[in-house]
Enzyme design. Structure first.
Site, PDB file in Angstrom:
ATOM      1  N   GLU A 440     -23.010 -16.176   8.687  1.00 45.10           N
ATOM      2  CA  GLU A 440     -22.759 -17.477   8.049  1.00 45.10           C
ATOM      3  C   GLU A 440     -22.119 -18.458   9.041  1.00 45.10           C
ATOM      4  O   GLU A 440     -21.207 -19.201   8.701  1.00 45.10           O
ATOM      5  CB  GLU A 440     -21.879 -17.260   6.806  1.00 45.10           C
ATOM      6  CG  GLU A 440     -21.962 -18.372   5.762  1.00 45.10           C
ATOM      7  CD  GLU A 440     -23.379 -18.707   5.364  1.00 45.10           C
ATOM      8  OE1 GLU A 440     -23.780 -19.844   5.622  1.00 45.10           O
ATOM      9  OE2 GLU A 440     -24.084 -17.845   4.815  1.00 45.10           O
TER      10      GLU A 440
HETATM   11  C1  LIG Z   1     -25.095  -7.530   9.101  1.00 45.94           C
HETATM   12  C2  LIG Z   1     -25.699  -8.881   9.255  1.00 45.94           C
HETATM   13  C3  LIG Z   1     -26.132  -9.572   8.134  1.00 45.94           C
HETATM   14  C4  LIG Z   1     -26.746 -10.804   8.270  1.00 45.94           C
HETATM   15  N1  LIG Z   1     -27.257 -11.447   7.161  1.00 45.94           N
HETATM   16  C5  LIG Z   1     -28.050 -12.526   7.336  1.00 45.94           C
HETATM   17  C6  LIG Z   1     -28.795 -13.094   6.250  1.00 45.94           C
HETATM   18  O1  LIG Z   1     -28.689 -12.644   5.106  1.00 45.94           O
HETATM   19  N2  LIG Z   1     -29.630 -14.122   6.504  1.00 45.94           N
HETATM   20  C7  LIG Z   1     -29.781 -14.644   7.747  1.00 45.94           C
HETATM   21  O2  LIG Z   1     -30.568 -15.557   7.907  1.00 45.94           O
HETATM   22  N3  LIG Z   1     -29.073 -14.161   8.794  1.00 45.94           N
HETATM   23  C8  LIG Z   1     -28.220 -13.111   8.622  1.00 45.94           C
HETATM   24  N4  LIG Z   1     -27.533 -12.589   9.683  1.00 45.94           N
HETATM   25  C9  LIG Z   1     -27.636 -13.236  10.978  1.00 45.94           C
HETATM   26  C10 LIG Z   1     -26.340 -13.953  11.376  1.00 45.94           C
HETATM   27  O3  LIG Z   1     -26.154 -15.077  10.574  1.00 45.94           O
HETATM   28  C11 LIG Z   1     -26.460 -14.268  12.866  1.00 45.94           C
HETATM   29  O4  LIG Z   1     -26.312 -13.050  13.564  1.00 45.94           O
HETATM   30  C12 LIG Z   1     -25.440 -15.299  13.300  1.00 45.94           C
HETATM   31  O5  LIG Z   1     -25.766 -16.559  12.764  1.00 45.94           O
HETATM   32  C13 LIG Z   1     -25.360 -15.452  14.816  1.00 45.94           C
HETATM   33  O6  LIG Z   1     -26.625 -15.536  15.386  1.00 45.94           O
HETATM   34  P1  LIG Z   1     -27.014 -14.572  16.602  1.00 45.94           P
HETATM   35  O7  LIG Z   1     -26.654 -13.196  16.199  1.00 45.94           O
HETATM   36  O8  LIG Z   1     -28.408 -14.809  16.994  1.00 45.94           O
HETATM   37  O9  LIG Z   1     -26.036 -14.997  17.759  1.00 45.94           O
HETATM   38  P2  LIG Z   1     -26.253 -16.172  18.832  1.00 45.94           P
HETATM   39  O10 LIG Z   1     -26.690 -17.416  18.152  1.00 45.94           O
HETATM   40  O11 LIG Z   1     -27.091 -15.661  19.930  1.00 45.94           O
HETATM   41  O12 LIG Z   1     -24.756 -16.400  19.334  1.00 45.94           O
HETATM   42  C14 LIG Z   1     -24.080 -15.437  20.138  1.00 45.94           C
HETATM   43  C15 LIG Z   1     -22.672 -15.952  20.453  1.00 45.94           C
HETATM   44  O13 LIG Z   1     -22.760 -17.201  21.148  1.00 45.94           O
HETATM   45  C16 LIG Z   1     -22.048 -18.214  20.460  1.00 45.94           C
HETATM   46  N5  LIG Z   1     -22.829 -19.460  20.500  1.00 45.94           N
HETATM   47  C17 LIG Z   1     -24.131 -19.639  20.167  1.00 45.94           C
HETATM   48  N6  LIG Z   1     -24.463 -20.934  20.307  1.00 45.94           N
HETATM   49  C18 LIG Z   1     -23.367 -21.587  20.714  1.00 45.94           C
HETATM   50  C19 LIG Z   1     -23.070 -22.952  20.995  1.00 45.94           C
HETATM   51  N7  LIG Z   1     -23.989 -23.920  20.869  1.00 45.94           N
HETATM   52  N8  LIG Z   1     -21.812 -23.262  21.385  1.00 45.94           N
HETATM   53  C20 LIG Z   1     -20.856 -22.318  21.488  1.00 45.94           C
HETATM   54  N9  LIG Z   1     -21.087 -21.016  21.225  1.00 45.94           N
HETATM   55  C21 LIG Z   1     -22.322 -20.649  20.840  1.00 45.94           C
HETATM   56  C22 LIG Z   1     -21.890 -17.742  19.021  1.00 45.94           C
HETATM   57  O14 LIG Z   1     -20.735 -18.257  18.415  1.00 45.94           O
HETATM   58  C23 LIG Z   1     -21.823 -16.220  19.204  1.00 45.94           C
HETATM   59  O15 LIG Z   1     -20.494 -15.856  19.453  1.00 45.94           O
HETATM   60  C24 LIG Z   1     -26.878 -11.381   9.552  1.00 45.94           C
HETATM   61  C25 LIG Z   1     -26.404 -10.693  10.678  1.00 45.94           C
HETATM   62  C26 LIG Z   1     -25.854  -9.453  10.550  1.00 45.94           C
HETATM   63  C27 LIG Z   1     -25.414  -8.720  11.783  1.00 45.94           C
END
Ligand SMILES: Cc1cc2nc3c(=O)[nH]c(=O)nc-3n(C[C@H](O)[C@H](O)[C@H](O)COP(=O)(O)OP(=O)(O)OC[C@H]3O[C@@H](n4cnc5c(N)ncnc54)[C@H](O)[C@@H]3O)c2cc1C
Length: 594
Positions: A440
Site C-alpha cells: 500500500e
Molecule cells: C505480501 C504482499 C502482498 C501484496 N498485496 C498486493 C495487492 O493486493 N495488490 C497489489 O497490487 N500489490 C500488492 N503487493 C505489492 C506491493 O504493493 C508492492 O510490493 C509495493 O508497492 C512496492 O513495490 P515493489 O515491491 O515493486 O518495490 P519497488 O517499487 O521496486 O521499490 C523498492 C524500494 O525502492 C523505493 N522506491 C521506489 N521508487 C522510489 C522513488 N521514486 N523514490 C524513492 N524511493 C523509491 C521503495 O520505497 C522501496 O523501498 C503486495 C506485496 C506483497 C509482498
C-alpha cells in the site's frame, strides 16, 4: 502464542471520554450509533477476535496456504471462521444500507480492524481487500455495477482484490502493461499478468471480484493512461446467480516471510471480461480517492500488531524470573525477581505502551473525523474534517507500521532467546509486521507523498488543520500549572516541526532532492508531534480523574504520558537537525563508491 485480550477499557476511554463519540448519534443517519450501542458492538467484536480468530493465528502461520492446479486452499479453520465472520454481519458494518449494509459509522470499523489485526493479521486481509473493492466501486462504479457487486461484497459471499502490481511495475504504476480492448455489450477484454495479489484466489467465498489497473489501446503513456476495471472470477448472470468462469486464473502462490495464511497470488488475465470503473484513463485518480482509507487500514494493521506484541511482552515480563532489581529484591520469596522490575525491560515495555496508546488515540480521532466529513450538517466543519483526513494517511500508515515492526522486535527482546523460538509465537509477529511497511505504498513513498503532495495542498491548508488545533490546545492550557509538564515539551516540538516544515517547503521549491532526502525524517518528526499532542490531551483528562473509582487507570495514563514526554519526544531535536542537513550527505557519494 500470546493470548489476545482486546483493550476495551482503553478503547472506551478514547471514544467516549477523549473524543465524544456520542456526537455521532447527533448526525443524520447515525441516530442509532449511541456510545452504548457502539460499546456493545465492540464487545461482540472483541469476543470474535479473542475466541475465533486469535486461536487460528499460529496454526495458520505453520500450515500456510496450499496451491494445487490453480486452486488455493486456506489453512484449516479459516473457511469456517470466515463463515462465522459473515454470519455475524462483520463484513457489512459500514456498508451502505441501500446495498444491504448496516450503515454504521466508519469509526466502528476502524476499531474492529485494529482488533482483527491483533488477533490474526492474515485473516483480516481477506475482508480488508473486500472493503477496498467495495469502496472503489461505490465511489466510482456505475449504478449497474454497484447494484451487481456491492450487495455481494457487503454480505461477504464475494470477496475483492486490488490488482495493481506487475513484475516490472511496483511503486511506479505508470509502468502498468496489462491491456484492455473493447469487448461486447460495453464490456472490455483484459489481458496481462499481475503479481503479489492479496486474496487473489482462495476458498472462502463463491466469487472473487478483481479491481484491475489496465491500459486502453489509445492510452497516453505513464500514469495518465491507466484505467480501472472490475473483473469477476465468475461472470454474474443478470439475476445475480453465478455464470461461467472468466479468463482469470492463479498461476502461483508466493512463499513469503510472514502473513503466511493470507494468499498472495500471481493472477493471469487472458481476455478476461471486465467493465470499466469510472472514466477511461482516470484509473489513477479513482485509486487515489480510495488510497487514503486503504493506507489508514494498513496503519491500523501496524497498530494491531504492536498491541498484541505488547500484550505478549508484558505477560512474559511479569512471569519470567531473572536477576534482582538494582534497588533490592522485589520478590524476596522467589529465586529471582520478574523481568518487569528491571529498568531496561521497563524501558522497552513503556516505549511500546506510550506509542501504542497515543497512536490509537490519533487513529480514532481521524476515524471520527471521517464520519464528520461525511455527515456533519455544517459544510465548513465537513471541509475541515476532510482536510485533516486527507493530511494524515501517510503519517498513520508509515508511523504505525514502523511502530508495529519495532514493537514486535522489542517484544522478542523482552522474551530473550525464547522470543526467537517459533513455538512461542513472538517471532511470527516480527515476520507478519514487516509487510505493512511495504505494501500500500512503501513507507519511503508515504514520506514523499507527505512532502510532495500534502504539504503544498491549498498553500498549506491541510497542514493548518493540524497545526491550529495543537496551537489552540497549548494556548488554552496556559493558566494550568499542572499541564505545563506536558504542554511545554509539546510546544517546543511543535515549534521544531513548524520550522522544519518551512525549511522543507522552501528548500523543496529550489532543490527537490533536498526535500526528498529529508522526507522520511520529516514524517517521523510529524508523527512524534502528533503523538505528543494526543498525550497532552489524554493527560488533561487524566489529571482530573485520578481520585475516582478508576483512579489507577488515569494514574497509569499520566505516568505513560510523562515517559513519552521525557524519553521519546526529545528525538524531535535530532530529527529536525538531521533532516535540515539537506541532500549533500546522502548524494555526495558517487554511485561507484557503494
Ligand atoms: C505480501 C504482499 C502482498 C501484496 N498485496 C498486493 C495487492 O493486493 N495488490 C497489489 O497490487 N500489490 C500488492 N503487493 C505489492 C506491493 O504493493 C508492492 O510490493 C509495493 O508497492 C512496492 O513495490 P515493489 O515491491 O515493486 O518495490 P519497488 O517499487 O521496486 O521499490 C523498492 C524500494 O525502492 C523505493 N522506491 C521506489 N521508487 C522510489 C522513488 N521514486 N523514490 C524513492 N524511493 C523509491 C521503495 O520505497 C522501496 O523501498 C503486495 C506485496 C506483497 C509482498
Amino acid at each position: 502464542m500470546p493470548a489476545y485480550k482486546a483493550p476495551l477499557r482503553e478503547m472506551r476511554f478514547l471514544l467516549e471520554e477523549l473524543l465524544d463519540v456520542g456526537q455521532l448519534s447527533r448526525l443524520p443517519g447515525h441516530e442509532e450509533a449511541t456510545p452504548d450501542t457502539i460499546a456493545a458492538i465492540l464487545a461482540a467484536g472483541a469476543e470474535l477476535c479473542e475466541r475465533e480468530l486469535a486461536p487460528l493465528n499460529r496454526p495458520g502461520d505453520e500450515e500456510g496456504c496450499h496451491f494445487e492446479n490453480g486452486v488455493v486452499r486456506t489453512p484449516a479453520g479459516f473457511a469456517e471462521a470466515y463463515r462465522t465472520f459473515v454470519a455475524g454481519g462483520w463484513t457489512s458494518l459500514a456498508a451502505d444500507p441501500a446495498y444491504g449494509g448496516q450503515g454504521l459509522p466508519k469509526i466502528v470499523n476502524f476499531v474492529i480492524e485494529e482488533m482483527i489485526s491483533s488477533a490474526n493479521l492474515s485473516f483480516g486481509i481477506y475482508p480488508g481487500l473486500s472493503g477496498g473493492a467495495y469502496q472503489a466501486l461505490s465511489l466510482h462504479g456505475s449504478d449497474v455495477l454497484k447494484a451487481r457487486y456491492l450487495p455481494r461484497l457487503a454480505d461477504g459471499s464475494w470477496s475483492g482484490t486490488m490488482c495493481l502490481t506487475e513484475p516490472q511495475c511496483g511503486t511506479d504504476l505508470g509502468l502498468v502493461r496489462t491491456r484492455a480492448v473493447p469487448g461486447e455489450d460495453g464490456s472490455w477484454k483484459i489481458t496481462g499478468n499481475k503479481i503479489f495479489i492479496s486474496a487473489g484466489e482462495h476458498d472462502l467465498t463463491e466469487n472473487i471480484v478483481h479491481l484491475v489497473l489496465a491500459r486502453l489501446p489509445d492510452a497516453p503513456s505513464g500514469t495518465r493512461g491507466i484505467s480501472l476495471f472490475v473483473v469477476p472470477k465468475f461472470l454474474p448472470n443478470a439475476d445475480g446467480t453465478l455464470g461461467p468462469r472468466n479468463g482469470v486464473g492463479c498461476s502461483r502462490l508466493e512463499h513469503k516471510m510472514g502473513i503466511r495464511a493470507a494468499a498472495t497470488c500471481a493472477i493471469d488475465f487472458d481476455e478476461a471480461v471486465g467493465w470499466l470503473v469510472g472514466r477511461p484513463h482516470k484509473g489513477m485518480s479513482a485509486m487515489f480517492t480510495m488510497m487514503n482509507s486503504a493506507r489508514l487500514g494498513v496503519g491500523l494493521q501496524g497498530l494491531g500488531i504492536a498491541e498484541i506484541a505488547y500484550q505478549g511482552a508484558v505477560a512474559y515480563a511479569r512471569e519470567r524470573l531473572q536477576g534482582r532489581s538494582p534497588s533490592g529484591a522485589k520478590a524476596p520469596d522467589k529465586l529471582a525477581d520478574p523481568l518487569i522490575v528491571h529498568p531496561d525491560v521497563r524501558r522497552m515495555l513503556l516505549t511500546m505502551k506510550a506509542q501504542i496508546e497515543a497512536s490509537r488515540a490519533l487513529a480514532y480521532w481521524i476515524g471520527l473525523e471521517i464520519d464528520l466529513a461525511g455527515r456533519h450538517p455544517d459544510p465548513a466543519r465537513r471541509q475541515a474534517a476532510d482536510d485533516l483526513v486527507a493530511l494524515m494517511p501517510p503519517i498513520i500508515k508509515s508511523g504505525f507500521t514502523d511502530l508495529g515492526f519495532a514493537a514486535a522486535n522489542l517484544a522478542v527482546q523482552v522474551w530473550g532467546g525464547h522470543g526467537y523460538i517459533r513455538d512461542n509465537g513472538m517471532e511470527q509477529l516480527v515476520r507478519d509486521a514487516r509487510i505493512c511497511q511495504l505494501y500500500e505504498g512503501a513507507n519511503g513513498i508515504q514520506a514523499l507523498d507527505l512532502v510532495g503532495r500534502k504539504l503544498g495542498t491549498g498553500t498549506g491548508r491541510l497542514l493548518r488543520r493540524f497545526f491550529h488545533p495543537v496551537a489552540a490546545f497549548i494556548a488554552e492550557q496556559q493558566g494550568d500549572a499542572a499541564m505545563a509538564e506536558f504542554t511545554l515539551p509539546l510546544h517546543k516540538s511543535l515549534a521544531r516541526l513548524q520550522q522544519a516544515t518551512a525549511w522543507v517547503a522552501e528548500t523543496g521549491l529550489r532543490r527537490p532532492e533536498a526535500a526528498a532526502a529529508a522526507a522520511s525524517e520529516y514524517l517521523e518528526l510529524f508523527g512524534l508531534v502528533a503523538l505528543a499532542y494526543m498525550w497532552a490531551r489524554m493527560a488533561k483528562l487524566a489529571l482530573g480523574r485520578q481520585q475516582g473509582e478508576d483512579g489507577a487507570f488515569y494514574q497509569a495514563k499520566l505516568a505513560t504520558a510523562r515517559f513519552f514526554m521525557a524519553k521519546l519526544l526529545p528525538r524531535h531535536a535530532s530529527l529536525s537537525t538531521s533532516l535540515m542537513a539537506g541532500a549533500e550527505p546522502v548524494m555526495a557519494l558517487p554511485e561507484a563508491g557503494f
